[in-house]
Design a protein around this motif. Structure first.
Motif, PDB file in Angstrom:
ATOM      1  N   VAL A 137       0.860  -1.181   0.000  1.00 17.33           N
ATOM      2  CA  VAL A 137       0.000   0.000   0.000  1.00 17.33           C
ATOM      3  C   VAL A 137       0.899   1.234   0.000  1.00 17.33           C
ATOM      4  O   VAL A 137       1.633   1.484   0.963  1.00 17.33           O
ATOM      5  CB  VAL A 137      -0.934   0.017   1.228  1.00 17.33           C
ATOM      6  N   VAL A 138       0.839   2.007  -1.083  1.00 17.78           N
ATOM      7  CA  VAL A 138       1.712   3.170  -1.226  1.00 17.78           C
ATOM      8  C   VAL A 138       0.934   4.480  -1.216  1.00 17.78           C
ATOM      9  O   VAL A 138       1.522   5.560  -1.270  1.00 17.78           O
ATOM     10  CB  VAL A 138       2.558   3.069  -2.521  1.00 17.78           C
ATOM     11  N   ALA A 172       7.398   8.803  -2.359  1.00 19.14           N
ATOM     12  CA  ALA A 172       7.635   9.824  -3.378  1.00 19.14           C
ATOM     13  C   ALA A 172       8.080   9.195  -4.701  1.00 19.14           C
ATOM     14  O   ALA A 172       8.528   8.048  -4.753  1.00 19.14           O
ATOM     15  CB  ALA A 172       8.693  10.808  -2.882  1.00 19.14           C
ATOM     16  N   ASN A 173       7.949   9.976  -5.776  1.00 19.95           N
ATOM     17  CA  ASN A 173       8.503   9.648  -7.099  1.00 19.95           C
ATOM     18  C   ASN A 173       7.889   8.408  -7.737  1.00 19.95           C
ATOM     19  O   ASN A 173       8.562   7.679  -8.470  1.00 19.95           O
ATOM     20  CB  ASN A 173      10.031   9.492  -7.016  1.00 19.95           C
ATOM     21  N   LYS A 174       6.610   8.159  -7.459  1.00 19.97           N
ATOM     22  CA  LYS A 174       5.916   7.056  -8.106  1.00 19.97           C
ATOM     23  C   LYS A 174       4.660   7.508  -8.870  1.00 19.97           C
ATOM     24  O   LYS A 174       3.938   6.690  -9.416  1.00 19.97           O
ATOM     25  CB  LYS A 174       5.511   5.991  -7.075  1.00 19.97           C
ATOM     26  N   GLY A 175       4.383   8.813  -8.855  1.00 18.86           N
ATOM     27  CA  GLY A 175       3.184   9.312  -9.525  1.00 18.86           C
ATOM     28  C   GLY A 175       1.899   8.906  -8.828  1.00 18.86           C
ATOM     29  O   GLY A 175       0.844   8.832  -9.462  1.00 18.86           O
ATOM     30  N   MET A 209       3.558  15.028   1.266  1.00 20.40           N
ATOM     31  CA  MET A 209       2.476  15.297   2.203  1.00 20.40           C
ATOM     32  C   MET A 209       2.713  16.577   2.999  1.00 20.40           C
ATOM     33  O   MET A 209       1.876  16.960   3.830  1.00 20.40           O
ATOM     34  CB  MET A 209       2.313  14.113   3.167  1.00 20.40           C
ATOM     35  N   ASN A 210       3.829  17.246   2.775  1.00 20.56           N
ATOM     36  CA  ASN A 210       4.074  18.522   3.438  1.00 20.56           C
ATOM     37  C   ASN A 210       2.894  19.458   3.181  1.00 20.56           C
ATOM     38  O   ASN A 210       2.467  19.626   2.032  1.00 20.56           O
ATOM     39  CB  ASN A 210       5.364  19.131   2.883  1.00 20.56           C
ATOM     40  N   PRO A 211       2.332  20.099   4.216  1.00 16.37           N
ATOM     41  CA  PRO A 211       1.120  20.889   4.024  1.00 16.37           C
ATOM     42  C   PRO A 211       1.274  22.070   3.088  1.00 16.37           C
ATOM     43  O   PRO A 211       0.317  22.468   2.423  1.00 16.37           O
ATOM     44  CB  PRO A 211       0.750  21.334   5.443  1.00 16.37           C
ATOM     45  N   PHE A 212       2.485  22.647   3.016  1.00 21.24           N
ATOM     46  CA  PHE A 212       2.712  23.736   2.061  1.00 21.24           C
ATOM     47  C   PHE A 212       2.638  23.206   0.629  1.00 21.24           C
ATOM     48  O   PHE A 212       2.039  23.827  -0.259  1.00 21.24           O
ATOM     49  CB  PHE A 212       4.078  24.388   2.308  1.00 21.24           C
ATOM     50  N   VAL A 213       3.235  22.038   0.399  1.00 18.00           N
ATOM     51  CA  VAL A 213       3.201  21.417  -0.925  1.00 18.00           C
ATOM     52  C   VAL A 213       1.771  21.037  -1.296  1.00 18.00           C
ATOM     53  O   VAL A 213       1.296  21.334  -2.401  1.00 18.00           O
ATOM     54  CB  VAL A 213       4.114  20.174  -0.964  1.00 18.00           C
TER      55      VAL A 213
END
Length: 223
Positions: free
Chosen positions: A56-57, A81-84, A132-136
């Motif tokens: 589960v990603v 990260a980096n899996k689309g 998942m950074n809230p700014f991002v």
């Protein structure tokens, strides 16, 4: 990547999903393991996981309210990260929501989401996963087309302790991107239905909803 729906806490992927929820979100945002039983069995609540090589990603939960012609995105989780994964979840959700609208004979007017406002309360940790950074997240959701509904927002804690959770905005992704406001009555209807599962409402939330009853339109602002 597989888009797999979870409808039971006995699903082999549910334990991994719940662990991911606890790693990503603050405790007040995560329903206890055993309390997921009824929501998962509710046909109106759609919980899907992105599965990559048996792992589960990522995950997303959403619902569609044909009587209101709106959807709600409960959460979208990117675990690696980096899996689309974000794009995969968004497009899979879009297709499924289109199906739900088509089957109900309705044309959706938009989708609600609660979005963290890190500019108000400072940065949340979110499990150390950069996407998942809230700014991002806030910037990505702005690019998608979400707008902030212009009123001070709180919601009841999912820990069932009757506390009000701050630091978020209620936002809306309008089907018509030129839409500048939505009816306050629609927001009230939505909130009362959505939070009917939490009987112990904080007074701050009750006061907020009561205040909305006296308003006509709520402005949609950029985020």
């Amino acid at each position: 990547m597989q888009y797999h729906r979870i409808t039971s806490i006995n699903d082999p992927y549910f334990a991994s999903l719940h662990a991911l929820l606890k790693r990503i979100f603050p405790p007040e945002e995560v329903l206890a393991y055993e309390l997921w039983k009824e929501p998962l069995e509710d046909p109106g609540i759609h919980v899907y996981v992105a599965v990559d090589n048996g792992e589960v990603v990522g995950s997303t939960e959403y619902r569609y309210y044909p009587e209101l012609r709106v959807a709600m995105t409960d959460f979208t989780i990117i675990g690696v990260a980096n899996k689309g994964i974000g794009r995969f979840l968004m497009r899979s959700r879009e297709k499924d929501l289109a199906r739900l609208a088509r089957e109900s004979g309705t044309a959706p007017i938009g989708m609600f989401a609660e979005i963290y406002n890190p500019y108000e309360r400072g940065e949340h940790e979110f499990g150390g996963v950069t996407p998942m950074n809230p700014f991002v997240r806030r910037e990505v959701l702005s690019h998608i087309g979400y707008k902030m509904i212009n009123f001070p927002y709180v919601h009841p804690s999912w820990e069932h302790n009757g506390k009000a959770v701050e630091g978020l905005n209620l936002c809306f992704l309008p089907a018509d991107e030129e839409l500048a406001a939505i009816p306050a009555a629609l927001v009230v209807q939505f909130l009362e239905i959505y939070y009917s599962a939490l009987p112990n409402k904080p007074q701050q939330w009750l006061d907020m909803v009561e205040g909305l009853r006296g308003r006509d339109q709520l402005e949609l602002l950029p985020i």
